[in-house]
Structures are given as structure tokens and as C-alpha cells.
Design a protein around this motif. Structure first.
Motif, PDB file in Angstrom:
ATOM      1  N   VAL A  89     -13.171  -2.024   1.230  1.00  0.00           N
ATOM      2  CA  VAL A  89     -13.853  -3.254   0.842  1.00  0.00           C
ATOM      3  C   VAL A  89     -12.802  -4.349   0.734  1.00  0.00           C
ATOM      4  N   LEU A  90     -13.120  -5.520   1.279  1.00  0.00           N
ATOM      5  CA  LEU A  90     -12.142  -6.605   1.339  1.00  0.00           C
ATOM      6  C   LEU A  90     -12.800  -7.933   1.028  1.00  0.00           C
ATOM      7  N   ASN A  91     -12.207  -8.699   0.113  1.00  0.00           N
ATOM      8  CA  ASN A  91     -12.669 -10.066  -0.136  1.00  0.00           C
ATOM      9  C   ASN A  91     -12.482 -10.919   1.107  1.00  0.00           C
ATOM     10  N   ASP A  92     -13.336 -11.929   1.284  1.00  0.00           N
ATOM     11  CA  ASP A  92     -13.234 -12.760   2.491  1.00  0.00           C
ATOM     12  C   ASP A  92     -12.095 -13.771   2.436  1.00  0.00           C
ATOM     13  N   ASP A  93     -11.372 -13.842   1.310  1.00  0.00           N
ATOM     14  CA  ASP A  93     -10.191 -14.706   1.245  1.00  0.00           C
ATOM     15  C   ASP A  93      -8.912 -13.876   1.163  1.00  0.00           C
ATOM     16  N   ALA A  94      -9.009 -12.580   1.447  1.00  0.00           N
ATOM     17  CA  ALA A  94      -7.843 -11.691   1.421  1.00  0.00           C
ATOM     18  C   ALA A  94      -7.291 -11.519   2.829  1.00  0.00           C
ATOM     19  N   LEU A  95      -5.971 -11.414   2.927  1.00  0.00           N
ATOM     20  CA  LEU A  95      -5.295 -11.273   4.215  1.00  0.00           C
ATOM     21  C   LEU A  95      -4.493  -9.973   4.208  1.00  0.00           C
ATOM     22  N   PRO A  96      -5.070  -8.878   4.671  1.00  0.00           N
ATOM     23  CA  PRO A  96      -4.357  -7.599   4.638  1.00  0.00           C
ATOM     24  C   PRO A  96      -3.207  -7.550   5.631  1.00  0.00           C
ATOM     25  N   ASP A  97      -2.113  -6.898   5.228  1.00  0.00           N
ATOM     26  CA  ASP A  97      -1.022  -6.625   6.157  1.00  0.00           C
ATOM     27  C   ASP A  97      -1.524  -5.678   7.249  1.00  0.00           C
ATOM     28  N   PRO A  98      -0.890  -5.679   8.422  1.00  0.00           N
ATOM     29  CA  PRO A  98      -1.354  -4.809   9.508  1.00  0.00           C
ATOM     30  C   PRO A  98      -1.413  -3.331   9.136  1.00  0.00           C
ATOM     31  N   GLY A  99      -0.511  -2.861   8.285  1.00  0.00           N
ATOM     32  CA  GLY A  99      -0.485  -1.453   7.928  1.00  0.00           C
ATOM     33  C   GLY A  99      -1.285  -1.103   6.690  1.00  0.00           C
ATOM     34  N   TRP A 100      -2.019  -2.083   6.139  1.00  0.00           N
ATOM     35  CA  TRP A 100      -2.746  -1.893   4.867  1.00  0.00           C
ATOM     36  C   TRP A 100      -3.718  -0.715   4.922  1.00  0.00           C
ATOM     37  N   LEU A 101      -4.610  -0.721   5.881  1.00  0.00           N
ATOM     38  CA  LEU A 101      -5.642   0.313   5.941  1.00  0.00           C
ATOM     39  C   LEU A 101      -5.031   1.680   6.212  1.00  0.00           C
ATOM     40  N   GLY A 102      -4.054   1.739   7.103  1.00  0.00           N
ATOM     41  CA  GLY A 102      -3.418   3.014   7.417  1.00  0.00           C
ATOM     42  C   GLY A 102      -2.754   3.645   6.208  1.00  0.00           C
ATOM     43  N   ALA A 103      -2.133   2.811   5.355  1.00  0.00           N
ATOM     44  CA  ALA A 103      -1.484   3.332   4.156  1.00  0.00           C
ATOM     45  C   ALA A 103      -2.508   3.907   3.183  1.00  0.00           C
ATOM     46  N   LEU A 104      -3.635   3.213   3.022  1.00  0.00           N
ATOM     47  CA  LEU A 104      -4.665   3.696   2.106  1.00  0.00           C
ATOM     48  C   LEU A 104      -5.301   4.989   2.624  1.00  0.00           C
ATOM     49  N   VAL A 105      -5.593   5.034   3.913  1.00  0.00           N
ATOM     50  CA  VAL A 105      -6.186   6.233   4.500  1.00  0.00           C
ATOM     51  C   VAL A 105      -5.219   7.418   4.379  1.00  0.00           C
ATOM     52  N   GLY A 106      -3.923   7.157   4.575  1.00  0.00           N
ATOM     53  CA  GLY A 106      -2.931   8.217   4.451  1.00  0.00           C
ATOM     54  C   GLY A 106      -2.904   8.811   3.053  1.00  0.00           C
ATOM     55  N   ALA A 107      -3.000   7.961   2.038  1.00  0.00           N
ATOM     56  CA  ALA A 107      -3.038   8.443   0.659  1.00  0.00           C
ATOM     57  C   ALA A 107      -4.282   9.283   0.413  1.00  0.00           C
ATOM     58  N   ARG A 108      -5.398   8.846   0.937  1.00  0.00           N
ATOM     59  CA  ARG A 108      -6.662   9.577   0.786  1.00  0.00           C
ATOM     60  C   ARG A 108      -6.585  10.946   1.464  1.00  0.00           C
ATOM     61  N   GLU A 109      -5.957  11.013   2.625  1.00  0.00           N
ATOM     62  CA  GLU A 109      -5.867  12.279   3.348  1.00  0.00           C
ATOM     63  C   GLU A 109      -4.938  13.271   2.650  1.00  0.00           C
ATOM     64  N   ARG A 110      -3.937  12.761   1.912  1.00  0.00           N
ATOM     65  CA  ARG A 110      -2.996  13.643   1.218  1.00  0.00           C
ATOM     66  C   ARG A 110      -3.584  14.251  -0.050  1.00  0.00           C
TER      67      ARG A 110
END
Length: 208
Positions: A84-105
Motif C-alpha cells: 500500500v502506497l500513499n499517492d504523495d510517496a516516492l518509493p526507491d527502486p528497490g523498495w518493494l523488493g526489500a519488503l518482499v525479501g523480508a516477507r519471504e524470509r
């Protein structure tokens, strides 16, 4: 063989001035989410850059919670995690990958977020939610200077600003009528309420 987790990204919006920049940042995510959903409410017109996302429209103004619920209810059944992302937020390119990696671990991790930074002063906006000594919800580390801390720690709840949730945990914590976020909160404390429900069910939340 590890099969990549199917992920979705949800952006609720009333057509704010930062939405196009947000969509540009989302387009640069690597890895990209499998499904991208923009929920536009209040009768606003979709921006030009929205052609790469699934757009859900509502003439009525939807609060943050109701908009996110609308998107989650329409996700494909094989999606395993939703960001979930606010419409005024600017995620870094690796943001989603880092979160998914934590979830998978961690198979017991239901919610995970990184550090949210304010702009342009680049101080910390939050690293999750906790209660202060008066029992009021606060954003962890808000106002502190950015450091090089690469660690992680458990938190009570993650902020709805920019975070990732496990879908089956959300369904387990759902309210009557299958609401994930309590729409009565509109756009304040709905993330804490969800975090408390997940916590009571034994799920974990983390800042990385």
C-alpha cells in the motif's frame, strides 16, 4: 526452486498534485509488482501516466481505508502480498523488493515497512507505529536525522504510508463484511487498528 511471490501494489488517491511523480517512481520499481491498482475517487480524472495501472474509479469520495479495501477485494486470487502506497510517496527502486525479501524470509511476518523520509529536509517520518508512555500512537523515530542503520526490529504495526502486507493474514484479520481496514477510521489510525488485529492473531510486523 523458489517461485517468486505474486505481489500487488495499491495506491488510493483523490487526484493529488504528487500522483504523477508517484506513478513515475512506481514504474521504476525493480522488481515490479505483478498487479498495480490505482483507486481514484471523488470524480477526479486519471492522470496521463495511469495507462500502466489498473484504475478503479468512484464518483464518491472514498477515505484511505475504503479505497484500499476496494482494491484488495478486486485483486486476483493468486496474489500473496499487497503493498500500500500513499499517492504523495516516492518509493526507491528497490523498495518493494526489500519488503518482499523480508516477507519471504519469515513465514510469520504479516506486515513490513522501511524508513519513510520527509522531503525536502530528509528527516525520518516514521519506522512503524508504537504507543508512547501516554498510550497514544506515534510514528517511531519521527523527526530524527537519517542514519546508516541497516538493521531491523519488530514493531507493533506498520504505517499505511508505504508498507507490505501478507494477504492471507489480512483475510484472517478481516472485520465483518470482509473489510480489511476499518473504514470508520477513514485515513487516521486505520493502519494501527489493523496492526493490533494482526498482533492479537499472533502475526508479526517489522521495520527493515
Amino acid at each position: 526452486i523458489l517461485i517468486p511471490m505474486r505481489t500487488a501494489l495499491v495506491i488510493p488517491s483523490l487526484g493529488g498534485p504528487h500522483l504523477e511523480r508517484c506513478l513515475d517512481a512506481v514504474a521504476a520499481l525493480d522488481p515490479a509488482p505483478d498487479v498495480k491498482v490505482l483507486v481514484l475517487s471523488g470524480g477526479v480524472v486519471a492522470p496521463a501516466r495511469s495507462e500502466s495501472v489498473d484504475v478503479h474509479r468512484s464518483r464518491n469520495r472514498l477515505g484511505f481505508a475504503a479505497a484500499v479495501n476496494t482494491a484488495i477485494s478486486a485483486l486476483p486470487k493468486d496474489v500473496e502480498a499487497v503493498a500500500v502506497l500513499n499517492d504523495d510517496a516516492l518509493p526507491d527502486p528497490g523498495w518493494l523488493g526489500a519488503l518482499v525479501g523480508a516477507r519471504e524470509r519469515d513465514p510469520e511476518l504479516a506486515a513490513v515497512q522501511g524508513t519513510v523520509v520527509t522531503h525536502p529536509d530528509t528527516s525520518i517520518d516514521g519506522r512503524g507505529i508504537e504507543f508512547d508512555r501516554w498510550g497514544l500512537p506515534v510514528q517511531i523515530d519521527r523527526g530524527l536525522a537519517i542514519d546508516d542503520d541497516q538493521g531491523e526490529r519488530p514493531v507493533l504495526a506498520i504505517s499505511g504510508t508505504a508498507g507490505l502486507y501478507r494477504i492471507d493474514a489480512l483475510r484472517q484479520a478481516a472485520l465483518p463484511h470482509s473489510e480489511i481496514l476499518d473504514s470508520h477510521f477513514d485515513c487516521y489510525h486505520e493502519d494501527l487498528d489493523l496492526g493490533l488485529r494482526l498482533h492479537r492473531l499472533g502475526w508479526r510486523a517489522r521495520w527493515i
